[in-house]
Motif scaffolding. Sequence first.
Motif, PDB file in Angstrom:
ATOM      1  N   VAL A  36       0.839  -1.197   0.000  1.00 37.78           N
ATOM      2  CA  VAL A  36       0.000   0.000   0.000  1.00 37.78           C
ATOM      3  C   VAL A  36       0.880   1.254   0.000  1.00 37.78           C
ATOM      4  O   VAL A  36       1.922   1.294   0.644  1.00 37.78           O
ATOM      5  CB  VAL A  36      -0.907   0.017   1.247  1.00 37.78           C
ATOM      6  N   LEU A  45      -4.952   6.511  -1.379  1.00 41.78           N
ATOM      7  CA  LEU A  45      -4.484   5.138  -1.228  1.00 41.78           C
ATOM      8  C   LEU A  45      -4.204   4.558  -2.602  1.00 41.78           C
ATOM      9  O   LEU A  45      -5.039   4.662  -3.500  1.00 41.78           O
ATOM     10  CB  LEU A  45      -5.556   4.281  -0.555  1.00 41.78           C
ATOM     11  N   PRO A  58      -6.657   0.862  -5.589  1.00 44.51           N
ATOM     12  CA  PRO A  58      -7.014  -0.404  -4.965  1.00 44.51           C
ATOM     13  C   PRO A  58      -8.316  -0.952  -5.549  1.00 44.51           C
ATOM     14  O   PRO A  58      -9.178  -0.185  -5.965  1.00 44.51           O
ATOM     15  CB  PRO A  58      -7.200  -0.048  -3.482  1.00 44.51           C
ATOM     16  N   GLU A  62      -9.727  -4.629  -1.918  1.00 42.84           N
ATOM     17  CA  GLU A  62      -8.593  -4.029  -1.212  1.00 42.84           C
ATOM     18  C   GLU A  62      -9.023  -2.785  -0.446  1.00 42.84           C
ATOM     19  O   GLU A  62      -8.612  -2.571   0.700  1.00 42.84           O
ATOM     20  CB  GLU A  62      -7.473  -3.671  -2.203  1.00 42.84           C
ATOM     21  N   GLN A  63      -9.838  -1.943  -1.076  1.00 43.34           N
ATOM     22  CA  GLN A  63     -10.318  -0.715  -0.428  1.00 43.34           C
ATOM     23  C   GLN A  63     -11.099  -1.055   0.842  1.00 43.34           C
ATOM     24  O   GLN A  63     -10.914  -0.424   1.882  1.00 43.34           O
ATOM     25  CB  GLN A  63     -11.195   0.085  -1.393  1.00 43.34           C
ATOM     26  N   GLU A  65     -10.817  -3.776   2.689  1.00 40.26           N
ATOM     27  CA  GLU A  65      -9.879  -4.286   3.692  1.00 40.26           C
ATOM     28  C   GLU A  65      -9.047  -3.161   4.300  1.00 40.26           C
ATOM     29  O   GLU A  65      -8.823  -3.123   5.511  1.00 40.26           O
ATOM     30  CB  GLU A  65      -8.959  -5.348   3.072  1.00 40.26           C
ATOM     31  N   LEU A  66      -8.589  -2.229   3.467  1.00 38.15           N
ATOM     32  CA  LEU A  66      -7.784  -1.111   3.960  1.00 38.15           C
ATOM     33  C   LEU A  66      -8.583  -0.208   4.888  1.00 38.15           C
ATOM     34  O   LEU A  66      -8.039   0.347   5.843  1.00 38.15           O
ATOM     35  CB  LEU A  66      -7.210  -0.308   2.792  1.00 38.15           C
ATOM     36  N   ASN A  69      -8.250  -1.345   8.409  1.00 37.84           N
ATOM     37  CA  ASN A  69      -6.895  -1.479   8.950  1.00 37.84           C
ATOM     38  C   ASN A  69      -6.557  -0.281   9.844  1.00 37.84           C
ATOM     39  O   ASN A  69      -6.511   0.858   9.370  1.00 37.84           O
ATOM     40  CB  ASN A  69      -5.902  -1.573   7.786  1.00 37.84           C
ATOM     41  N   VAL A  72      -3.598   1.974   8.643  1.00 40.57           N
ATOM     42  CA  VAL A  72      -3.973   2.879   7.549  1.00 40.57           C
ATOM     43  C   VAL A  72      -4.742   4.066   8.114  1.00 40.57           C
ATOM     44  O   VAL A  72      -4.478   5.218   7.744  1.00 40.57           O
ATOM     45  CB  VAL A  72      -4.789   2.137   6.469  1.00 40.57           C
TER      46      VAL A  72
END
Length: 92
Positions: A36, A45, A58, A62-63, A65-66, A69, A72
């Motif tokens: 990332v 991102l 992403p 992915e977006q 999941e991020l 996080n 992040v």
Amino acid sequence: MDQSRAPFKMNCRKCGKLLDGNTSMEKGTRPRHGDVSLCIYCGALSIFDMNKQRLRPPTQWEQAELSKNPDVARALAAITIAKAKQGYKSQK
């Protein structure tokens, strides 16, 4: 955190600013395919695509999941605070 030069010349895919360095959350590492990237200028991102030597957006997965996080979230908050302080200084 560990700092290094960018593995290739790249610009933020959102704001277009040149991104010529990296700060890793893991000591002694350089960006790898799929890592990332957060733009220090606009907070966008992106994902390192080492095959095409570029930053890509992403995927939806992915977006999602991020967005869960905490690392992040902290990095985005730090960018937001730094930009706010910079704006405050430039107004004086």
